[in-house]
Write a protein that holds these residues in place. Structure first.
Motif, short mmCIF file in Angstrom:
data_model
loop_
_atom_site.label_atom_id
_atom_site.label_comp_id
_atom_site.label_asym_id
_atom_site.label_seq_id
_atom_site.Cartn_x
_atom_site.Cartn_y
_atom_site.Cartn_z
N LEU A 25 0.86 -1.16 -0.17
CA LEU A 25 0.10 0.01 -0.12
C LEU A 25 1.00 1.18 -0.09
N LEU A 26 2.10 1.30 0.84
CA LEU A 26 2.82 2.40 0.76
C LEU A 26 3.55 2.76 -0.58
N TYR A 27 3.78 1.61 -1.36
CA TYR A 27 4.46 1.76 -2.60
C TYR A 27 3.58 2.38 -3.67
N LEU A 28 2.33 2.23 -3.21
CA LEU A 28 1.19 2.75 -4.35
C LEU A 28 1.24 4.27 -4.18
N ILE A 29 1.80 4.68 -3.17
CA ILE A 29 1.95 6.23 -3.22
C ILE A 29 2.83 6.82 -4.01
N PRO A 30 2.40 7.85 -4.90
CA PRO A 30 3.44 8.52 -5.82
C PRO A 30 4.80 8.85 -5.30
N PHE A 31 5.88 8.29 -5.87
CA PHE A 31 7.30 8.70 -5.47
C PHE A 31 7.79 7.87 -4.17
N MET A 32 6.94 7.01 -3.72
CA MET A 32 7.48 6.15 -2.56
C MET A 32 8.46 5.08 -3.18
N SER A 33 8.21 4.58 -4.39
CA SER A 33 9.23 3.73 -5.06
C SER A 33 10.06 4.01 -5.36
N ARG A 34 10.55 5.44 -5.34
CA ARG A 34 11.71 5.87 -5.86
C ARG A 34 12.67 6.31 -4.57
N VAL A 35 12.16 5.72 -3.34
CA VAL A 35 13.02 5.85 -2.29
C VAL A 35 14.47 5.05 -2.34
N PRO A 36 15.75 5.40 -2.34
CA PRO A 36 16.81 4.52 -2.46
C PRO A 36 16.71 3.55 -1.47
N PHE A 37 17.09 2.48 -2.03
CA PHE A 37 17.39 1.14 -1.30
C PHE A 37 15.67 0.49 -0.96
N TRP B 247 14.55 -1.50 -2.49
CA TRP B 247 14.64 -3.11 -3.00
C TRP B 247 15.13 -3.92 -1.54
N VAL B 248 15.51 -3.19 -0.77
CA VAL B 248 16.12 -4.06 0.34
C VAL B 248 14.72 -4.36 1.44
N VAL B 249 13.95 -3.50 1.32
CA VAL B 249 12.48 -4.03 1.92
C VAL B 249 11.75 -5.09 1.26
N ASP B 250 11.81 -5.02 -0.06
CA ASP B 250 11.29 -6.14 -0.99
C ASP B 250 12.09 -7.46 -0.54
N THR B 251 13.28 -7.34 -0.56
CA THR B 251 14.17 -8.60 -0.14
C THR B 251 13.87 -9.03 0.84
N THR B 252 13.86 -8.08 2.12
CA THR B 252 13.50 -8.71 3.21
C THR B 252 12.17 -9.43 3.40
N LEU B 253 11.26 -8.77 2.77
CA LEU B 253 9.79 -9.64 2.55
C LEU B 253 9.99 -10.83 1.90
N ILE C 147 13.79 -7.69 -7.40
CA ILE C 147 14.67 -7.79 -8.52
C ILE C 147 14.25 -6.18 -9.35
N GLY C 148 12.96 -5.99 -9.60
CA GLY C 148 12.72 -4.73 -10.44
C GLY C 148 13.13 -3.56 -9.65
N MET C 149 12.93 -3.52 -8.49
CA MET C 149 13.31 -2.29 -7.83
C MET C 149 14.96 -2.02 -7.48
N ALA C 150 15.88 -3.38 -7.49
CA ALA C 150 17.01 -3.05 -7.67
C ALA C 150 17.48 -2.61 -8.97
N VAL C 151 16.92 -3.36 -9.87
CA VAL C 151 17.22 -2.52 -11.32
C VAL C 151 17.19 -1.28 -11.33
N PHE C 152 15.86 -0.77 -10.99
CA PHE C 152 15.37 0.85 -11.32
C PHE C 152 16.25 1.47 -10.60
N TRP C 153 16.86 1.05 -9.18
CA TRP C 153 17.67 1.80 -8.36
C TRP C 153 19.10 1.95 -9.28
#
Length: 157
Positions: free
Chosen positions: A67-79, A81-87, A135-141
């Protein structure tokens, strides 16, 4: 200029939002599948098994971050992908925990066991969804970490 001062509704943003929505729906499904047993234990004033609590916490965290990543610009926070990897790691552990308990179990007409066998596969789907997003967020970063601002081109974004 796009919606919300620069948050453009590109195809990739829409795809990202749909993907996060699917993650949230799947996490909420797990909350319901495991919550049935926790609710039953609570009504009978019995001990809530830590394995089921772990499943609820993992699913709740996943739903929250999706839900947090649905907010515009939240997916552009550096790292991010670390949260996604942890999950992803939490989901794989959950799949291993309940898979070991229920995959080989015979349901034999027991709807509770059948529900948990189904929940194990939903756990695996959740793990794979979070792996794909990590993987997608790491590539984006990596691809955008050295970008410059639009306005002057001097500041790093």
């Amino acid at each position: 200029m796009g919606i919300l001062h620069g948050a453009e509704m590109t195809a990739s943003y829409i795809l990202h939002s749909v993907f996060r929505l699917i993650q949230m729906i799947m996490a909420l499904a797990v909350c319901g599948l495991y919550g049935v047993d926790l609710n039953k234990a609570n009504r009978e004033h019995k001990y809530s098994d830590g394995k089921w609590v772990y499943a609820e916490v993992t699913a709740s965290l996943s739903a929250f971050f999706a839900l947090l990543y649905l907010i515009p610009f939240m997916s552009r926070v550096p790292f991010a992908w670390v949260v996604d990897t942890t999950l992803f790691i939490l989901w794989i552990a959950l799949f291993g925990l309940f898979g070991n308990m229920y995959i080989k179990e015979k349901a034999e007409g027991d709807s509770g066991v059948q529900r948990m066998k189904n929940a194990v596969w939903v756990d695996l789907v959740n793990a794979l969804l979070w792996l794909i997003s990590a993987i997608g967020m790491a590539v984006f970063w990596v691809k955008h970490k050295n970008n410059r601002s639009r306005w002057t081109g001097r500041a790093q974004v």
